[in-house]
Design a protein around this motif. Structure first.
Motif, PDB file in Angstrom:
ATOM      1  N   PHE A 283       0.794  -1.222   0.000  1.00 25.99           N
ATOM      2  CA  PHE A 283       0.000   0.000   0.000  1.00 25.99           C
ATOM      3  C   PHE A 283       0.832   1.282   0.000  1.00 25.99           C
ATOM      4  O   PHE A 283       0.401   2.287  -0.557  1.00 25.99           O
ATOM      5  N   VAL A 284       2.007   1.234   0.651  1.00 20.07           N
ATOM      6  CA  VAL A 284       2.842   2.435   0.713  1.00 20.07           C
ATOM      7  C   VAL A 284       4.289   2.064   0.436  1.00 20.07           C
ATOM      8  O   VAL A 284       4.732   0.947   0.735  1.00 20.07           O
ATOM      9  N   ASN A 285       5.011   3.008  -0.139  1.00 13.51           N
ATOM     10  CA  ASN A 285       6.434   2.793  -0.396  1.00 13.51           C
ATOM     11  C   ASN A 285       7.318   3.302   0.732  1.00 13.51           C
ATOM     12  O   ASN A 285       8.438   2.824   0.912  1.00 13.51           O
ATOM     13  N   TRP A 286       6.809   4.284   1.476  1.00 14.92           N
ATOM     14  CA  TRP A 286       7.648   4.925   2.494  1.00 14.92           C
ATOM     15  C   TRP A 286       6.897   5.071   3.816  1.00 14.92           C
ATOM     16  O   TRP A 286       5.728   5.408   3.828  1.00 14.92           O
ATOM     17  N   LEU A 287       7.616   4.820   4.901  1.00 19.24           N
ATOM     18  CA  LEU A 287       7.104   5.145   6.232  1.00 19.24           C
ATOM     19  C   LEU A 287       7.763   6.409   6.752  1.00 19.24           C
ATOM     20  O   LEU A 287       7.171   7.172   7.500  1.00 19.24           O
ATOM     21  N   ASP A 288       9.005   6.605   6.359  1.00 22.02           N
ATOM     22  CA  ASP A 288       9.769   7.781   6.787  1.00 22.02           C
ATOM     23  C   ASP A 288      10.698   8.161   5.650  1.00 22.02           C
ATOM     24  O   ASP A 288      11.502   7.343   5.191  1.00 22.02           O
ATOM     25  N   ARG A 289      10.590   9.386   5.189  1.00 20.07           N
ATOM     26  CA  ARG A 289      11.377   9.845   4.045  1.00 20.07           C
ATOM     27  C   ARG A 289      12.278  10.986   4.496  1.00 20.07           C
ATOM     28  O   ARG A 289      11.813  12.044   4.881  1.00 20.07           O
ATOM     29  N   LYS A 290      13.576  10.749   4.495  1.00 22.59           N
ATOM     30  CA  LYS A 290      14.524  11.760   4.944  1.00 22.59           C
ATOM     31  C   LYS A 290      15.272  12.369   3.771  1.00 22.59           C
ATOM     32  O   LYS A 290      15.479  11.721   2.737  1.00 22.59           O
ATOM     33  N   THR A 291      15.691  13.599   3.945  1.00 29.16           N
ATOM     34  CA  THR A 291      16.494  14.273   2.923  1.00 29.16           C
ATOM     35  C   THR A 291      17.891  13.664   2.922  1.00 29.16           C
ATOM     36  O   THR A 291      18.560  13.620   3.963  1.00 29.16           O
ATOM     37  N   PRO A 292      18.370  13.172   1.783  1.00 32.67           N
ATOM     38  CA  PRO A 292      19.686  12.537   1.758  1.00 32.67           C
ATOM     39  C   PRO A 292      20.815  13.549   1.990  1.00 32.67           C
ATOM     40  O   PRO A 292      20.765  14.671   1.492  1.00 32.67           O
TER      41      PRO A 292
ATOM     42  N   PRO B  32       8.943  -1.740   0.460  1.00 35.21           N
ATOM     43  CA  PRO B  32       9.112  -2.969  -0.315  1.00 35.21           C
ATOM     44  C   PRO B  32      10.502  -3.580  -0.193  1.00 35.21           C
ATOM     45  O   PRO B  32      10.643  -4.815  -0.216  1.00 35.21           O
ATOM     46  N   ALA B  33      11.530  -2.730  -0.041  1.00 36.66           N
ATOM     47  CA  ALA B  33      12.890  -3.262   0.137  1.00 36.66           C
ATOM     48  C   ALA B  33      13.038  -3.925   1.504  1.00 36.66           C
ATOM     49  O   ALA B  33      13.701  -4.959   1.644  1.00 36.66           O
ATOM     50  N   MET B  34      12.409  -3.339   2.522  1.00 37.59           N
ATOM     51  CA  MET B  34      12.409  -3.975   3.846  1.00 37.59           C
ATOM     52  C   MET B  34      11.729  -5.338   3.772  1.00 37.59           C
ATOM     53  O   MET B  34      12.169  -6.304   4.413  1.00 37.59           O
TER      54      MET B  34
END
Length: 394
Positions: free
Chosen positions: A204-213, A225-227
């Motif tokens: 359903f979602v790709n991100w739970l937490d999105r940080k600035t690199p 999905p990678a997790m």
């Protein structure tokens, strides 16, 4: 009503096919090692791919950023007595080849032939991990091992985190008779009881937490999905170990305080399922663990003089002299913080570091993640002697 369901089913099927086709195109672009491919060819393909697809933190710094994540090869120096031993380095999830660069340099100086690979989905931008599959990672390791074995007399895989998982996974259906495995902070289970939810949430979602690199050597965020792929991989590896013990020599270096992987489960699986009498585990810990296995050596990781509360997931395999992650490196790992606390952590270059937890919090309100090992040289010396002692012809 039945017709509506049929129409929806057909539409869903069409989207599924399109998604698979798109995924195939994306996957085909990744420079995965191929059997009988020259390593120089693989490096050239990866270099070209990174130049075209990598997101740059600083455009003027492209060469440095690309070199950091590139797979690499280091052959023993001219002064080395040839031993015919190769070491394939495999990095972890969200990392790049850089995470094992200082280890590779140290092993090459001790006369081992070193190669690293870049796993599909890594080294470019975090979004590229959304469609990455564990089958691709396995294929990359399998081909890299096969090719390296054609040029060496003996071969080890040295893996970090998910790279260590892939090393153990390879041994469940090996094509090459490896001399052993060297594992740094192996991920046999993610350190949470909710890891089983990742395959569901990832639908359903790709991100739970999105940080600035802000780190050009690894991603700041990991897509769900990678997790999920790592969850499945680790689950499959644990099942495989329960069905068939790992009988070749294994050396592990890990932290008891590791917040990323389940260190207690690692110890249990080492004792029960890594059965070679010559296998060894160095457990860095800031307090006594007293795990009942004579093959395990506990090493105190608390150091008041160095302001270290204990080792993090990324500590054991990194040199204190590393110019990026080392003791005086240019990058201080402060991923736990935001805003003012993040700035304070970055600025406090002489402050406390360790693994996230109460002890570090009691020492500093903005302690950093320890990204190097003060015991590095002794560790590499031991690993070198270990590999020389247990090398067998493949």
């Amino acid at each position: 009503m039945i017709r509506v369901f049929k129409d929806l089913f057909n539409i869903a099927g069409t989207y599924a096919v399109l998604a698979l086709l798109c995924a195939s195109v994306v996957q085909a672009q990744w420079p995965i090692p191929q059997k009988n491919q020259a390593f120089s060819s693989y490096l050239q393909q990866t270099d070209a791919y990174l130049m075209q697809h990598k997101s740059w933190l600083v455009s003027a710094n492209k060469q440095v950023e690309k070199t950091a994540v590139m797979p690499f090869e280091i052959k023993p120096g001219m002064s080395c007595k040839e031993n015919g031993i190769g070491v394939l380095l495999v990095h972890g999830l969200s990392d790049s080849s850089y995470s094992l660069r200082s280890m590779g340099d140290a092993l090459a100086k001790r006369c081992f032939w070193v190669r690293s690979i870049l796993l599909p989905g890594h080294g470019t931008k975090a979004e590229d991990l959304i469609d990455a599959k564990r089958q691709e990672w396995r294929a990359a390791v399998k081909a890299a091992v096969y090719n390296f074995a054609q040029e060496t007399d003996s071969l080890y895989i040295a893996g970090y985190s998910t790279g260590a998982t892939l090393a153990v996974d390879y041994m469940q259906k090996p094509e090459v008779n490896l001399s052993g495995l060297i594992l740094f902070s192996p991920l046999l289970k993610i350190n949470t009881s909710a890891d089983w939810l990742t395959p569901i949430v990832g639908l359903f979602v790709n991100w739970l937490d999105r940080k600035t690199p802000d780190d050009y050597a690894k991603y700041a965020s990991i897509p769900v999905p990678a997790m999920a792929e790592v969850f499945h991989l680790a689950t499959e590896v644990r099942k495989g170990l329960r069905q068939q013990a790992l009988t070749i020599p294994v050396f592990i270096a890990m932290s008891a305080e590791d917040n990323t992987v389940n260190s207690k489960l690692n110890l249990k699986y080492f004792k029960r399922h890594m059965t070679n009498a010559a296998s060894r585990l160095w457990l860095y810990s800031n307090k006594a663990v007293n795990f009942p296995d004579p093959r395990i050596e506990e090493i105190n990781s608390y150091d008041e003089s160095l302001k270290i509360t204990g080792f993090s997931h990324m500590s054991a395999h990194m040199s204190p002299l590393d110019p990026y992650y080392g003791k005086a490196g240019s990058y201080r790992v402060c991923q736990w913080y935001k805003d003012d606390e993040l700035a304070q952590c970055k600025q406090d270059v002489n402050g406390w570091s360790g693994e996230k937890g109460r002890l570090l919090e009691s020492k500093s309100p903005h302690g950093a993640r320890l990204s190097w090992n003060p015991d590095f040289e002794r560790l590499v010396d031991y690993i070198s002697q270990y590999m020389l002692q247990h090398a067998v012809k493949h």
